[in-house]
Design a protein around this motif. Sequence first.
Motif, PDB file in Angstrom:
ATOM      1  N   ASP A 278       1.118  -1.357   0.378  1.00  0.00           N
ATOM      2  CA  ASP A 278      -0.006   0.227   0.158  1.00  0.00           C
ATOM      3  C   ASP A 278       0.964   1.107   0.021  1.00  0.00           C
ATOM      4  O   ASP A 278       2.073   0.881   0.790  1.00  0.00           O
ATOM      5  CB  ASP A 278      -1.197   0.150   1.149  1.00  0.00           C
TER       6      ASP A 278
ATOM      7  N   HIS B 196      -1.370   2.258   9.312  1.00  0.00           N
ATOM      8  CA  HIS B 196      -2.484   0.773   9.678  1.00  0.00           C
ATOM      9  C   HIS B 196      -1.022  -0.614   9.219  1.00  0.00           C
ATOM     10  O   HIS B 196      -0.357  -0.819   8.824  1.00  0.00           O
ATOM     11  CB  HIS B 196      -3.475   0.216   8.837  1.00  0.00           C
TER      12      HIS B 196
ATOM     13  N   ALA C 253       1.950   0.257   7.307  1.00  0.00           N
ATOM     14  CA  ALA C 253       2.152   1.513   6.374  1.00  0.00           C
ATOM     15  C   ALA C 253       1.337   2.549   6.958  1.00  0.00           C
ATOM     16  O   ALA C 253       0.794   2.932   7.609  1.00  0.00           O
ATOM     17  CB  ALA C 253       0.824   1.330   5.376  1.00  0.00           C
TER      18      ALA C 253
ATOM     19  N   GLU D 294       2.341   7.776   1.358  1.00  0.00           N
ATOM     20  CA  GLU D 294       2.402   6.783   2.078  1.00  0.00           C
ATOM     21  C   GLU D 294       3.459   5.528   1.569  1.00  0.00           C
ATOM     22  O   GLU D 294       3.357   5.587   0.301  1.00  0.00           O
ATOM     23  CB  GLU D 294       1.212   5.834   2.179  1.00  0.00           C
TER      24      GLU D 294
HETATM   25 MG    MG Z   1      -3.160   2.665   3.389  1.00  0.00          MG
END
Ligand code: MG
Length: 251
Positions: free
Chosen positions: A107, A170, A201, A234
């Motif tokens: 992610d 997360h 992440a 991210e």
């Molecule tokens: Mg994420």
Amino acid sequence: MNVSVKTPREIALMREAGKNLALAHEYVEKNISPGMSTMDVNELADDYIRSRGCVPNFLNYEGFPATACVSLNDEVVHGIPKSDRKLMEGDIVSIDMGLIYEGYHSDAARTYGVGHISREAELLIERTRNSFFEGIRYARAGRHLHDISRAIAGYASHYHYGVVRDLTGHGIGTHLHEDPPIPNNFKLTPGIKLLPGMTLAIEPMITLGTWRVVWLDDDWTVVTADGSLSAHYENTVLITDGEPEILTLIN
Ligand code: MG
């Protein structure tokens, strides 16, 4: 809280998942231009992810209808791609996406300027990215989770930016969203102790105005409450015995 620690085999798969996603982001970045629709951006992402033999993990996640979240300007995250929503010169666009490789998720998100953008938008994007790197200075075994949160918040607050609180980073692994939630705002509590093999992440969402956000009627798109610009950065990060390893960046 059930925070998984990955085995060496799992870490190897997560590295591949991360590398494929880094390449997907590079591909999208190279191919976006003013006049394109947010659905065109989604299609670039979807085609690329599938061309690598991976599966998009956002598609149908809790009903999300696309491979990429494409969020413009005051949209913080979870923008739904649309064929009639165009990227205009001067916009900023946040692209958040992920994929599954051999059962393991990655992610990552980036914000880009579309054509020429204002200096303040440029700085917001740059400093949102910087806040992630401030945060991961503490993404080390033996540190506590909220050391990361405090570092992100401290850096962003120095510029009087808003740090979104209602959405967090997360854990990630065999599921897209695992424990622990990773706040980007200041926390008094230490949070869990970090261990080698945890995969996180980490994703600051930073605004030019308020930290407050509102959900639109489509139940997905999150916008800033004051209409200010918002940026997102991210990566999926592996905690090791030493420096954290950023799985979704190509070195
Ligand atoms: Mg994420």
